[in-house]
Design a protein around this motif. Sequence first.
Motif, PDB file in Angstrom:
ATOM      1  N   ALA A  23       4.569 -10.489  -4.333  1.00 61.43           N
ATOM      2  CA  ALA A  23       3.048 -10.288  -4.801  1.00 61.43           C
ATOM      3  C   ALA A  23       2.322  -9.694  -3.476  1.00 61.43           C
ATOM      4  CB  ALA A  23       2.233 -11.231  -5.395  1.00 61.43           C
ATOM      5  N   THR A  24       2.710  -9.619  -2.510  1.00 61.25           N
ATOM      6  CA  THR A  24       1.869  -8.910  -1.274  1.00 61.25           C
ATOM      7  C   THR A  24       1.761  -7.627  -1.268  1.00 61.25           C
ATOM      8  OG1 THR A  24       2.657 -11.009   0.193  1.00 61.25           O
ATOM      9  CG2 THR A  24       1.929  -8.947   1.402  1.00 61.25           C
ATOM     10  N   PRO A  25       0.575  -6.958  -1.388  1.00 59.07           N
ATOM     11  CA  PRO A  25       0.373  -5.481  -1.324  1.00 59.07           C
ATOM     12  C   PRO A  25       0.524  -4.810  -0.031  1.00 59.07           C
ATOM     13  CG  PRO A  25      -1.699  -6.797  -1.108  1.00 59.07           C
ATOM     14  CD  PRO A  25      -0.737  -7.664  -1.285  1.00 59.07           C
ATOM     15  N   SER A  26       0.865  -3.713  -0.250  1.00 58.30           N
ATOM     16  CA  SER A  26       1.132  -2.706   0.764  1.00 58.30           C
ATOM     17  C   SER A  26       0.316  -2.835   2.008  1.00 58.30           C
ATOM     18  CB  SER A  26       1.519  -1.269   0.491  1.00 58.30           C
ATOM     19  OG  SER A  26       2.526  -0.908  -0.445  1.00 58.30           O
ATOM     20  N   PRO A  27      -1.041  -2.570   1.870  1.00 56.82           N
ATOM     21  CA  PRO A  27      -2.018  -2.871   3.067  1.00 56.82           C
ATOM     22  C   PRO A  27      -1.692  -4.010   3.835  1.00 56.82           C
ATOM     23  CG  PRO A  27      -3.129  -1.829   1.237  1.00 56.82           C
ATOM     24  CD  PRO A  27      -1.802  -2.404   0.679  1.00 56.82           C
ATOM     25  N   ARG A  28      -1.465  -5.270   3.138  1.00 52.25           N
ATOM     26  CA  ARG A  28      -1.379  -6.431   3.704  1.00 52.25           C
ATOM     27  C   ARG A  28      -0.076  -6.543   4.218  1.00 52.25           C
ATOM     28  NH1 ARG A  28      -3.329 -10.366   6.906  1.00 52.25           N
ATOM     29  NH2 ARG A  28      -2.291 -12.549   6.509  1.00 52.25           N
ATOM     30  N   PHE A  29       0.907  -6.020   3.699  1.00 55.57           N
ATOM     31  CA  PHE A  29       2.344  -5.946   4.262  1.00 55.57           C
ATOM     32  C   PHE A  29       2.305  -5.316   5.434  1.00 55.57           C
ATOM     33  CE2 PHE A  29       6.631  -4.223   4.610  1.00 55.57           C
ATOM     34  CZ  PHE A  29       7.497  -5.198   3.852  1.00 55.57           C
ATOM     35  N   ARG A  30       1.835  -3.923   5.580  1.00 60.56           N
ATOM     36  CA  ARG A  30       1.663  -3.238   7.031  1.00 60.56           C
ATOM     37  C   ARG A  30       1.203  -4.416   7.837  1.00 60.56           C
ATOM     38  NH1 ARG A  30       0.254   0.796   3.459  1.00 60.56           N
ATOM     39  NH2 ARG A  30      -1.847   0.745   3.830  1.00 60.56           N
ATOM     40  N   LYS A  31       0.072  -4.860   7.616  1.00 56.41           N
ATOM     41  CA  LYS A  31      -0.470  -5.822   8.606  1.00 56.41           C
ATOM     42  C   LYS A  31       0.282  -6.918   9.171  1.00 56.41           C
ATOM     43  CE  LYS A  31      -5.125  -7.940   9.607  1.00 56.41           C
ATOM     44  NZ  LYS A  31      -4.341  -9.245  10.344  1.00 56.41           N
ATOM     45  N   ALA A  80      10.602   2.952   8.014  1.00 56.27           N
ATOM     46  CA  ALA A  80      10.152   1.401   8.168  1.00 56.27           C
ATOM     47  C   ALA A  80       9.794   0.859   9.467  1.00 56.27           C
ATOM     48  CB  ALA A  80      11.109   0.434   7.312  1.00 56.27           C
ATOM     49  N   GLY A  81      10.585   1.567  10.485  1.00 60.54           N
ATOM     50  CA  GLY A  81      10.416   1.041  11.697  1.00 60.54           C
ATOM     51  C   GLY A  81       9.133   1.237  12.395  1.00 60.54           C
ATOM     52  N   LEU A  82       8.373   2.323  11.912  1.00 60.46           N
ATOM     53  CA  LEU A  82       7.211   2.475  12.500  1.00 60.46           C
ATOM     54  C   LEU A  82       6.021   1.458  12.198  1.00 60.46           C
ATOM     55  CD1 LEU A  82       6.466   5.925  10.702  1.00 60.46           C
ATOM     56  CD2 LEU A  82       6.742   5.788  13.125  1.00 60.46           C
ATOM     57  N   GLY A  83       6.023   0.726  11.033  1.00 61.30           N
ATOM     58  CA  GLY A  83       5.306  -0.394  10.938  1.00 61.30           C
ATOM     59  C   GLY A  83       5.441  -1.567  11.590  1.00 61.30           C
ATOM     60  N   LEU A  84       6.776  -1.749  12.057  1.00 56.20           N
ATOM     61  CA  LEU A  84       7.204  -2.756  13.078  1.00 56.20           C
ATOM     62  C   LEU A  84       6.883  -2.540  14.554  1.00 56.20           C
ATOM     63  CD1 LEU A  84       8.562  -5.519  13.326  1.00 56.20           C
ATOM     64  CD2 LEU A  84      11.025  -4.277  13.494  1.00 56.20           C
ATOM     65  N   MET A  85       7.102  -1.208  14.728  1.00 55.24           N
ATOM     66  CA  MET A  85       6.792  -0.821  16.131  1.00 55.24           C
ATOM     67  C   MET A  85       5.108  -0.824  16.605  1.00 55.24           C
ATOM     68  SD  MET A  85       7.729   2.915  17.979  1.00 55.24           S
ATOM     69  CE  MET A  85       6.642   3.821  17.136  1.00 55.24           C
ATOM     70  N   GLU A  86       4.563  -0.553  15.345  1.00 57.84           N
ATOM     71  CA  GLU A  86       2.941  -0.855  15.696  1.00 57.84           C
ATOM     72  C   GLU A  86       2.816  -1.986  16.337  1.00 57.84           C
ATOM     73  OE1 GLU A  86      -0.972   0.219  15.482  1.00 57.84           O
ATOM     74  OE2 GLU A  86       0.679   1.219  14.709  1.00 57.84           O
ATOM     75  N   GLY A  87       3.187  -3.088  15.876  1.00 61.78           N
ATOM     76  CA  GLY A  87       3.034  -4.397  16.703  1.00 61.78           C
ATOM     77  C   GLY A  87       3.411  -4.243  18.190  1.00 61.78           C
ATOM     78  N   GLY A  88       4.567  -3.495  18.402  1.00 60.92           N
ATOM     79  CA  GLY A  88       5.132  -3.313  20.001  1.00 60.92           C
ATOM     80  C   GLY A  88       4.094  -2.570  20.658  1.00 60.92           C
ATOM     81  N   GLY A 202      10.622  -0.125   3.873  1.00 57.96           N
ATOM     82  CA  GLY A 202       9.873   1.190   3.704  1.00 57.96           C
ATOM     83  C   GLY A 202       8.969   1.509   2.620  1.00 57.96           C
ATOM     84  N   ASP A 203       9.648   1.072   1.341  1.00 57.21           N
ATOM     85  CA  ASP A 203       8.876   1.431   0.138  1.00 57.21           C
ATOM     86  C   ASP A 203       7.452   0.422   0.239  1.00 57.21           C
ATOM     87  OD1 ASP A 203      10.202   3.259  -0.907  1.00 57.21           O
ATOM     88  OD2 ASP A 203      11.417   2.164  -2.223  1.00 57.21           O
ATOM     89  N   ARG A 204       7.871  -0.742   0.620  1.00 58.16           N
ATOM     90  CA  ARG A 204       6.742  -1.914   0.434  1.00 58.16           C
ATOM     91  C   ARG A 204       5.682  -1.779   1.670  1.00 58.16           C
ATOM     92  NH1 ARG A 204       8.009  -7.976  -0.060  1.00 58.16           N
ATOM     93  NH2 ARG A 204       5.968  -8.055  -0.692  1.00 58.16           N
ATOM     94  N   CYS A 205       5.875  -1.187   2.702  1.00 58.92           N
ATOM     95  CA  CYS A 205       5.105  -0.793   3.669  1.00 58.92           C
ATOM     96  C   CYS A 205       4.248   0.452   3.409  1.00 58.92           C
ATOM     97  CB  CYS A 205       5.832  -0.545   5.222  1.00 58.92           C
ATOM     98  SG  CYS A 205       4.859  -0.207   6.486  1.00 58.92           S
ATOM     99  N   PHE A 206       4.889   1.476   2.686  1.00 60.24           N
ATOM    100  CA  PHE A 206       3.905   2.519   2.375  1.00 60.24           C
ATOM    101  C   PHE A 206       3.555   2.846   1.040  1.00 60.24           C
ATOM    102  CE2 PHE A 206       6.312   3.302   6.371  1.00 60.24           C
ATOM    103  CZ  PHE A 206       5.315   3.590   7.146  1.00 60.24           C
TER     104      PHE A 206
END
Length: 210
Positions: A23-31, A80-88, A202-206
Amino acid sequence: MTMLHVVDHALLAHRLAELRDAATPSPRFRKLLAEIGAILTLEATRALPSRIARITTPLTEMDHQVLAAPEPVLVAVLRAGLGLMEGGMQVLPEAPVGHVGLVRDEHTLKPSQYMLRMPPEVRSRGAILFDPMLATGGSAVAAVQRVKEAGAPSIRFVCVVAAPEGVAKLSAAHPDVPIYTASLDEKLDHRGFIVPGLGDAGDRCFGTVE
């Protein structure tokens, strides 16, 4: 599996629980993905070489531990690695950034490369490679090989969830590459998806669907 590091951290586990939730939406998933990436980056860089330098505080001079070399290059496995690398990038904001574009055939589960962009600093600094899912291990093995061919003397692999099959394959192909993950999950299903996993990162992130 001696190179596998399952990071045990209460805040990481809490964020992973919400990330897994369908149920977690994409904006929250990215964060959440970025926050998890930051925590995992801290763990992956825990043992970076250091030296003692003389510094001046507002009150006195002192010897202090500092990094002995520049920060590693941060490399995302697209997309999908883009979202994870954002934290890095939040943890290491001055680190150079590279990208490896791989797409997995959903029938053969084999990856093919469509892009490789790597900063020259990778040859001296090494790299941290970000990919949320370590499933069959095919994409991870290919991505690590591409970064090695670009000249990286050392690589750390960071993912959110891993399957035993993927860990075994990556470790067999690249035994010198440590793996940092928030969870070692149960298994792969017949489609090559991690169970319990978190779906298609990837789909859930974007917010995309096939």
